[in-house]
Design a protein around this motif. Sequence first.
Motif, PDB file in Angstrom:
ATOM      1  N   PRO A  96     -20.163  -2.640   4.134  1.00  0.00           N
ATOM      2  CA  PRO A  96     -20.175  -3.208   5.488  1.00  0.00           C
ATOM      3  C   PRO A  96     -18.753  -3.380   6.015  1.00  0.00           C
ATOM      4  N   PRO A  97     -18.573  -3.322   7.338  1.00  0.00           N
ATOM      5  CA  PRO A  97     -17.213  -3.412   7.903  1.00  0.00           C
ATOM      6  C   PRO A  97     -16.428  -4.618   7.413  1.00  0.00           C
ATOM      7  N   ASP A  98     -17.103  -5.765   7.296  1.00  0.00           N
ATOM      8  CA  ASP A  98     -16.436  -6.995   6.865  1.00  0.00           C
ATOM      9  C   ASP A  98     -15.831  -6.829   5.477  1.00  0.00           C
ATOM     10  N   HIS A  99     -16.574  -6.208   4.566  1.00  0.00           N
ATOM     11  CA  HIS A  99     -16.110  -6.009   3.198  1.00  0.00           C
ATOM     12  C   HIS A  99     -15.043  -4.913   3.141  1.00  0.00           C
ATOM     13  N   TYR A 100     -15.257  -3.836   3.907  1.00  0.00           N
ATOM     14  CA  TYR A 100     -14.303  -2.731   3.928  1.00  0.00           C
ATOM     15  C   TYR A 100     -12.923  -3.203   4.396  1.00  0.00           C
ATOM     16  N   ASP A 101     -12.896  -4.059   5.415  1.00  0.00           N
ATOM     17  CA  ASP A 101     -11.624  -4.589   5.917  1.00  0.00           C
ATOM     18  C   ASP A 101     -10.889  -5.373   4.835  1.00  0.00           C
ATOM     19  N   GLN A 102     -11.625  -6.161   4.056  1.00  0.00           N
ATOM     20  CA  GLN A 102     -10.991  -6.916   2.970  1.00  0.00           C
ATOM     21  C   GLN A 102     -10.455  -5.985   1.894  1.00  0.00           C
ATOM     22  N   ILE A 103     -11.173  -4.885   1.642  1.00  0.00           N
ATOM     23  CA  ILE A 103     -10.760  -3.963   0.579  1.00  0.00           C
ATOM     24  C   ILE A 103      -9.443  -3.285   0.929  1.00  0.00           C
ATOM     25  N   PHE A 104      -9.303  -2.767   2.165  1.00  0.00           N
ATOM     26  CA  PHE A 104      -8.031  -2.077   2.455  1.00  0.00           C
ATOM     27  C   PHE A 104      -6.872  -3.060   2.559  1.00  0.00           C
ATOM     28  N   SER A 105      -7.160  -4.309   2.949  1.00  0.00           N
ATOM     29  CA  SER A 105      -6.083  -5.311   2.961  1.00  0.00           C
ATOM     30  C   SER A 105      -5.653  -5.660   1.543  1.00  0.00           C
ATOM     31  N   ALA A 106      -6.649  -5.853   0.654  1.00  0.00           N
ATOM     32  CA  ALA A 106      -6.338  -6.207  -0.735  1.00  0.00           C
ATOM     33  C   ALA A 106      -5.642  -5.053  -1.450  1.00  0.00           C
ATOM     34  N   HIS A 107      -6.069  -3.813  -1.171  1.00  0.00           N
ATOM     35  CA  HIS A 107      -5.473  -2.657  -1.843  1.00  0.00           C
ATOM     36  C   HIS A 107      -3.970  -2.583  -1.593  1.00  0.00           C
ATOM     37  N   GLY A 108      -3.568  -2.651  -0.334  1.00  0.00           N
ATOM     38  CA  GLY A 108      -2.145  -2.569  -0.014  1.00  0.00           C
ATOM     39  C   GLY A 108      -1.359  -3.736  -0.585  1.00  0.00           C
ATOM     40  N   THR A 109      -1.911  -4.940  -0.455  1.00  0.00           N
ATOM     41  CA  THR A 109      -1.225  -6.140  -0.953  1.00  0.00           C
ATOM     42  C   THR A 109      -1.029  -6.069  -2.458  1.00  0.00           C
ATOM     43  N   ILE A 110      -2.087  -5.703  -3.177  1.00  0.00           N
ATOM     44  CA  ILE A 110      -2.014  -5.660  -4.640  1.00  0.00           C
ATOM     45  C   ILE A 110      -1.060  -4.569  -5.111  1.00  0.00           C
ATOM     46  N   MET A 111      -1.168  -3.381  -4.536  1.00  0.00           N
ATOM     47  CA  MET A 111      -0.360  -2.260  -5.021  1.00  0.00           C
ATOM     48  C   MET A 111       1.134  -2.474  -4.798  1.00  0.00           C
ATOM     49  N   ILE A 112       1.515  -3.101  -3.701  1.00  0.00           N
ATOM     50  CA  ILE A 112       2.942  -3.323  -3.439  1.00  0.00           C
ATOM     51  C   ILE A 112       3.454  -4.551  -4.184  1.00  0.00           C
ATOM     52  N   PHE A 113       2.783  -5.687  -4.002  1.00  0.00           N
ATOM     53  CA  PHE A 113       3.315  -6.954  -4.517  1.00  0.00           C
ATOM     54  C   PHE A 113       3.002  -7.195  -5.989  1.00  0.00           C
ATOM     55  N   PHE A 114       1.900  -6.630  -6.490  1.00  0.00           N
ATOM     56  CA  PHE A 114       1.465  -6.983  -7.841  1.00  0.00           C
ATOM     57  C   PHE A 114       1.310  -5.785  -8.777  1.00  0.00           C
ATOM     58  N   VAL A 115       1.669  -4.593  -8.311  1.00  0.00           N
ATOM     59  CA  VAL A 115       1.757  -3.426  -9.201  1.00  0.00           C
ATOM     60  C   VAL A 115       3.177  -2.874  -9.181  1.00  0.00           C
ATOM     61  N   ALA A 116       3.601  -2.375  -8.026  1.00  0.00           N
ATOM     62  CA  ALA A 116       4.924  -1.746  -7.945  1.00  0.00           C
ATOM     63  C   ALA A 116       6.044  -2.740  -8.264  1.00  0.00           C
ATOM     64  N   MET A 117       5.999  -3.927  -7.636  1.00  0.00           N
ATOM     65  CA  MET A 117       7.070  -4.913  -7.869  1.00  0.00           C
ATOM     66  C   MET A 117       7.130  -5.380  -9.329  1.00  0.00           C
ATOM     67  N   PRO A 118       6.017  -5.847  -9.932  1.00  0.00           N
ATOM     68  CA  PRO A 118       6.109  -6.277 -11.337  1.00  0.00           C
ATOM     69  C   PRO A 118       6.518  -5.159 -12.287  1.00  0.00           C
ATOM     70  N   PHE A 119       6.067  -3.918 -12.012  1.00  0.00           N
ATOM     71  CA  PHE A 119       6.439  -2.804 -12.888  1.00  0.00           C
ATOM     72  C   PHE A 119       7.956  -2.613 -12.887  1.00  0.00           C
ATOM     73  N   MET A 120       8.551  -2.581 -11.689  1.00  0.00           N
ATOM     74  CA  MET A 120       9.992  -2.355 -11.605  1.00  0.00           C
ATOM     75  C   MET A 120      10.786  -3.552 -12.133  1.00  0.00           C
ATOM     76  N   ILE A 121      10.344  -4.763 -11.777  1.00  0.00           N
ATOM     77  CA  ILE A 121      11.045  -5.957 -12.277  1.00  0.00           C
ATOM     78  C   ILE A 121      10.903  -6.050 -13.791  1.00  0.00           C
ATOM     79  N   GLY A 122       9.750  -5.641 -14.324  1.00  0.00           N
ATOM     80  CA  GLY A 122       9.560  -5.658 -15.771  1.00  0.00           C
ATOM     81  C   GLY A 122      10.515  -4.720 -16.481  1.00  0.00           C
ATOM     82  N   LEU A 123      10.652  -3.490 -15.973  1.00  0.00           N
ATOM     83  CA  LEU A 123      11.588  -2.543 -16.585  1.00  0.00           C
ATOM     84  C   LEU A 123      13.023  -3.048 -16.475  1.00  0.00           C
TER      85      LEU A 123
END
Length: 670
Positions: A96-123
């Motif tokens: 449903p549109p309501d859920h889809y909107d949350q998914i694309f917002s969460a995807h971008g937020t997670i991938m930048i702030f909680f995947v890419a950033m921790p990976f680089m800071i960890g290394l």
Amino acid sequence: MSFTGKLGWDSIPFHEPLPLVSAGVIGAVLLGVFVWAWRRGHLPYIWSEWITSVDHKRIGVMYCLLAGVMLLRGFSDALLMRSQQAIAYGNEGYLPPDHYDQIFSAHGTIMIFFVAMPFMIGLMNFVVPLQLGVRDVAFPTLNSVSFWLTASGALLINMSLVIGEFAKTGWLVYPPLSELRFSPGVGVDYYLWALQISGMGTLLSGVNLVTTILKMRAPGMGYSRMPMFTWTSLASNLLIVAAFPVLTAVLGMLILDRYLGFHFFTPEAGGNQMMFVNLIWAWGHPEVYILILPAFGVFSEIISTFSSKPLFGYRSMVIATMVICILSFMVWLHHFFTMGAGADVNGFFGITTMIIAVPTGVKVFNWLFTMYGGRIRYTSMMLWSIGFIVTFVIGGMTGVMLAVPPADFVLHNSLFLVAHFHNVIIGGVLFGAFAGFTFWFPKMFGFTLDETWGKRAFWLWISGFYVAFMPLYVLGLMGMTRRMQHYDVPGWHPWLLVAAFGAVLIAGGIACQIMMLYVSIKTRKDRVDESGDPWDGRTLEWITTSPPPAFNFAVLPDVKGEEAYWGIKAQAREQHALSKLPDYKAIEMPRNSPTGVVCAFFSTAMGFALIWHIWWLVLLGFVGAWATFVVFAWRDETEYEISADELKRLDQERRRSKATLLDLPQDALS
């Protein structure tokens, strides 16, 4: 006012099975891991040696672990989006549109702030002190606090899956959509407090690493002798220190708008919503370089090592790195040429965007010249590096296209932009993270990763990337905008089916990486790194054992030349003997501390309470976090001593392994 604020049974989405089932699976996995650790008797070890550790190496590993776990969560969102768009031609699909909107917002937020950033800071956390020849970062306990604050933000994001909702605004929460009038739920609040808490951890980490690089280097380690990864880490963390306060401030203003009725971004009351866009991108474009610069450093180390040559054009690489660091603050307006700032302003930022491509081009040519004439070993790490060069150049060229304002007016907010962004983030940052993790894994754990599964993962990842994102360039040129839950244009459907297949290939790449870890751990006795130098490395981290002891170096190395460890090996081979035994002296190392994890516990409670307006819990969380720091400040014993005899014993083992590596007689040890 209710005891639980806005929180009630209606906050749990019982009518949506997908998030509940997902949360149930995640909960079952976490419970299973906990029970396994408890039954094996590992919990005391995990608490004392990992959770409360202030050792930069273990904190770096935990950052990478957090990034890996969140990659699975963020990629699951990507699979949902790709599959939804593949089937939502002429119908509503299954999301449903309501859920889809949350998914694309969460995807971008997670991938930048909680995947890419921790990976680089960890290394960076793991490698930089070792490359500098020092024993730890400048502020070890603060390092632990930084990690656990980041983990706290990640936990809040995941809690939104089953308690309440996440933002439906996109990953940068533009007003007026993110204002209380249009987003009255808690989704935007989850975003704001998760990022404020984790952003504080990132800022503290940036201060820590800048201080470490500028003030804590081994004797002889001048700026002109620092490894390239350390240089790019310095540039990245300088950007963190300069840019993250901007993010904190702009999100703070939006919090004041939502909680106290301020009007920073509400036009009808005198605010200016475009000021939010200006400020968020004044942080956002330096953020791209915060991520990519350490990846550049990773590739510099790997290409030099596996080409068996010094890095070509070292000084030009340093200059290019710092030029990028400065210019990254002069290009942010290219994200909104369509705002209406005028031709002069757009022209200026278009030109600066084209200029910043020049130092990146210098780096690409230097990598190619490093490989030219070298004895290249095509390990999985080298494959990631070559794949990065090809992919990133394509992403860079499409970026220069978007830097032309008239072209951007046509392509802005289309899938062409989405393809470009993933082109540089996946092809640059993620490929760099995977290459760096594989490269330094033996140093982290004492055994190498399985190359067969590593190469399979590379080929599936790179082929999946091209199949998934090249069609999006075409769709963007065809006029398809991003964030569409369904569509009715028949010409788009085949391209979206191809893109969905590409996402499946990437899923296969991730499965191969999981298998790589499983097979490597299962056969770790056969792949032990006895020498501490499995790749014939050139920088100081490879002079230590694998994994290094808590103190890294029994005696700080005396650095001579640009490639410190390579020079030491060359001298030992020439003289048929290791360096003379040093004068060992007792040293003091910082004690482990639960300050970080306890502080994160109270921060999580405080953030959750602020989201749901549970004011008594806000006060309790604040007092708890404050009390934690008071207790830490009043500690009597902050360090423990390692005796000279213990240092000599451990260092003798290291010297024996190095003598074996270099085919030196054992009497060459003294």
